[in-house]
Design a protein around this motif. Structure first.
Motif, mmCIF file in Angstrom:
data_model
loop_
_atom_site.group_PDB
_atom_site.id
_atom_site.type_symbol
_atom_site.label_atom_id
_atom_site.label_comp_id
_atom_site.label_asym_id
_atom_site.label_seq_id
_atom_site.Cartn_x
_atom_site.Cartn_y
_atom_site.Cartn_z
ATOM 1 N N ALA A 32 0.830 -1.201 0.000
ATOM 2 C CA ALA A 32 0.000 0.000 0.000
ATOM 3 C C ALA A 32 0.867 1.254 0.000
ATOM 4 N N LEU A 33 1.923 1.246 0.787
ATOM 5 C CA LEU A 33 2.830 2.395 0.837
ATOM 6 C C LEU A 33 3.541 2.586 -0.500
ATOM 7 N N THR A 34 3.990 1.488 -1.077
ATOM 8 C CA THR A 34 4.672 1.568 -2.368
ATOM 9 C C THR A 34 3.729 2.111 -3.445
ATOM 10 N N HIS A 35 2.489 1.636 -3.427
ATOM 11 C CA HIS A 35 1.488 2.122 -4.380
ATOM 12 C C HIS A 35 1.226 3.614 -4.196
ATOM 13 N N ALA A 36 1.377 4.095 -2.949
ATOM 14 C CA ALA A 36 1.145 5.514 -2.657
ATOM 15 C C ALA A 36 2.368 6.372 -2.965
ATOM 16 N N GLY A 37 3.427 5.757 -3.488
ATOM 17 C CA GLY A 37 4.607 6.514 -3.872
ATOM 18 C C GLY A 37 5.740 6.507 -2.875
ATOM 19 N N ALA A 38 5.586 5.754 -1.775
ATOM 20 C CA ALA A 38 6.634 5.674 -0.762
ATOM 21 C C ALA A 38 7.703 4.662 -1.176
ATOM 22 N N HIS A 39 8.813 4.683 -0.446
ATOM 23 C CA HIS A 39 9.904 3.741 -0.713
ATOM 24 C C HIS A 39 10.327 3.077 0.597
ATOM 25 N N PRO A 40 9.429 2.309 1.221
ATOM 26 C CA PRO A 40 9.743 1.710 2.515
ATOM 27 C C PRO A 40 10.730 0.551 2.389
ATOM 28 N N GLY A 41 11.497 0.355 3.456
ATOM 29 C CA GLY A 41 12.300 -0.852 3.550
ATOM 30 C C GLY A 41 11.411 -2.002 3.996
ATOM 31 N N PHE A 42 11.757 -3.208 3.606
ATOM 32 C CA PHE A 42 10.951 -4.372 3.978
ATOM 33 C C PHE A 42 11.875 -5.567 4.166
ATOM 34 N N THR A 43 11.875 -6.122 5.382
ATOM 35 C CA THR A 43 12.675 -7.310 5.677
ATOM 36 C C THR A 43 11.774 -8.400 6.226
ATOM 37 N N GLN A 44 11.724 -9.522 5.513
ATOM 38 C CA GLN A 44 10.973 -10.693 5.977
ATOM 39 C C GLN A 44 11.967 -11.829 6.178
ATOM 40 N N TYR A 45 12.112 -12.253 7.431
ATOM 41 C CA TYR A 45 13.050 -13.324 7.737
ATOM 42 C C TYR A 45 12.440 -14.678 7.388
ATOM 43 N N PRO A 46 13.088 -15.473 6.562
ATOM 44 C CA PRO A 46 12.543 -16.791 6.225
ATOM 45 C C PRO A 46 12.638 -17.749 7.409
ATOM 46 N N GLU A 47 11.620 -18.578 7.552
ATOM 47 C CA GLU A 47 11.598 -19.604 8.599
ATOM 48 C C GLU A 47 11.704 -19.017 10.013
ATOM 49 N N VAL A 48 11.269 -17.790 10.169
ATOM 50 C CA VAL A 48 11.241 -17.139 11.487
ATOM 51 C C VAL A 48 9.801 -16.856 11.856
ATOM 52 N N GLY A 49 9.457 -17.098 13.133
ATOM 53 C CA GLY A 49 8.104 -16.863 13.596
ATOM 54 C C GLY A 49 7.921 -15.466 14.155
#
Length: 252
Positions: free
Chosen positions: A213-230
């Motif tokens: 949603a932020l990217t669609h609104a023109g923002a450039h957020p950082g995003f980190t998703q850790y694999p296999e982490v709860g």
């Protein structure tokens, strides 16, 4: 993946070995008979200077009235010898009372997200009052007020941003959720979102939805998703030196 989690725990423990809870003074904010307990870290430096203000919101497991449990996760990373020398800042860690929350949202099943309620929760109202007080009574650089939080505090981070979009210079929500329909109103705020791919408590889809949603609104957020982490994605987030360096570079 167990080895990765073990590594993160060891790194975090090693860094926090230098940090002491006693570095955080015990404080209480009072507004119209309501109180909000908080701990505060003040830099060992020139009190005539203006310093960034870091607002840290804990998760649901640290609620209470001991004014201590909120230091359990994450915030101590700001109080290590290394970070206090490299990034002197005022850090506050308020404690949410039992059976209350930082955010005031309603789950929206149609959008698989959250809808921000009209009125803030009492803890959020008190938190904003505390920030306003610190702006006038402490040497706070009002162009460098940062907000971050984990789990329930991640929800609170989005809540605070969406209610007061002009207050904060940057945000780091960790395993949280917010109202994606309001993304455009906070697209100007630099943000780094963290989540765990296998989080059983706060589904990673909430973080991804806000990122999109932020990217669609023109923002450039950082995003980190850790694999296999709860749910414990905050172990990586707050021990990430790149995030710390990024955060303290942000200003209005």
């Amino acid at each position: 993946m167990k080895s990765l989690l073990a590594f993160l725990v060891c790194v975090t423990a090693a860094g926090l070995a230098q940090a002491q809870p006693s570095r955080f003074s015990r404080e209480i904010y009072v507004e119209k008979g309501d109180t909000l307990s908080y701990r505060m870290l003040f830099p060992d430096a020139n009190r005539q200077r203006r310093y960034p203000l870091v607002v840290f919101l804990h998760g649901s497991g640290e609620r209470g009235n001991d004014n201590d449990a909120q230091l359990k996760w994450g915030v101590m990373n700001f109080a290590t010898d290394q970070n206090m020398l490299a990034h002197p800042a005022i850090v506050i860690a308020p404690q949410c009372p039992e059976r209350q929350t930082w955010s005031s949202v309603t789950p929206d099943k149609n959008r698989e997200g959250m809808t921000l309620n009209a009125e803030p929760s009492k803890p959020m109202r008190l938190l904003i009052g505390l920030i306003r007080q610190l702006e006038t009574k402490m040497p706070v650089d009002t162009n460098r007020i940062y907000i971050t939080g984990l789990s329930m505090g991640g929800y609170g981070t989005y809540d605070g941003l969406e209610r007061y979009p002009d207050l904060f210079a940057a945000a780091v929500p960790v395993c949280g959720a917010g109202d994606t329909s309001r993304a455009a109103s906070i697209a100007h705020v630099p943000m780094w979102i963290y989540t765990g791919a296998e989080d059983p408590a706060v589904n990673a889809s909430y973080s991804l939805a806000m990122f999109e949603a932020l990217t669609h609104a023109g923002a450039h957020p950082g995003f980190t998703q850790y694999p296999e982490v709860g749910h414990f994605s905050w172990l990586g987030a707050y021990s990430d030196p790149l995030m710390i360096e990024w955060l303290f570079r942000q200003h209005k």
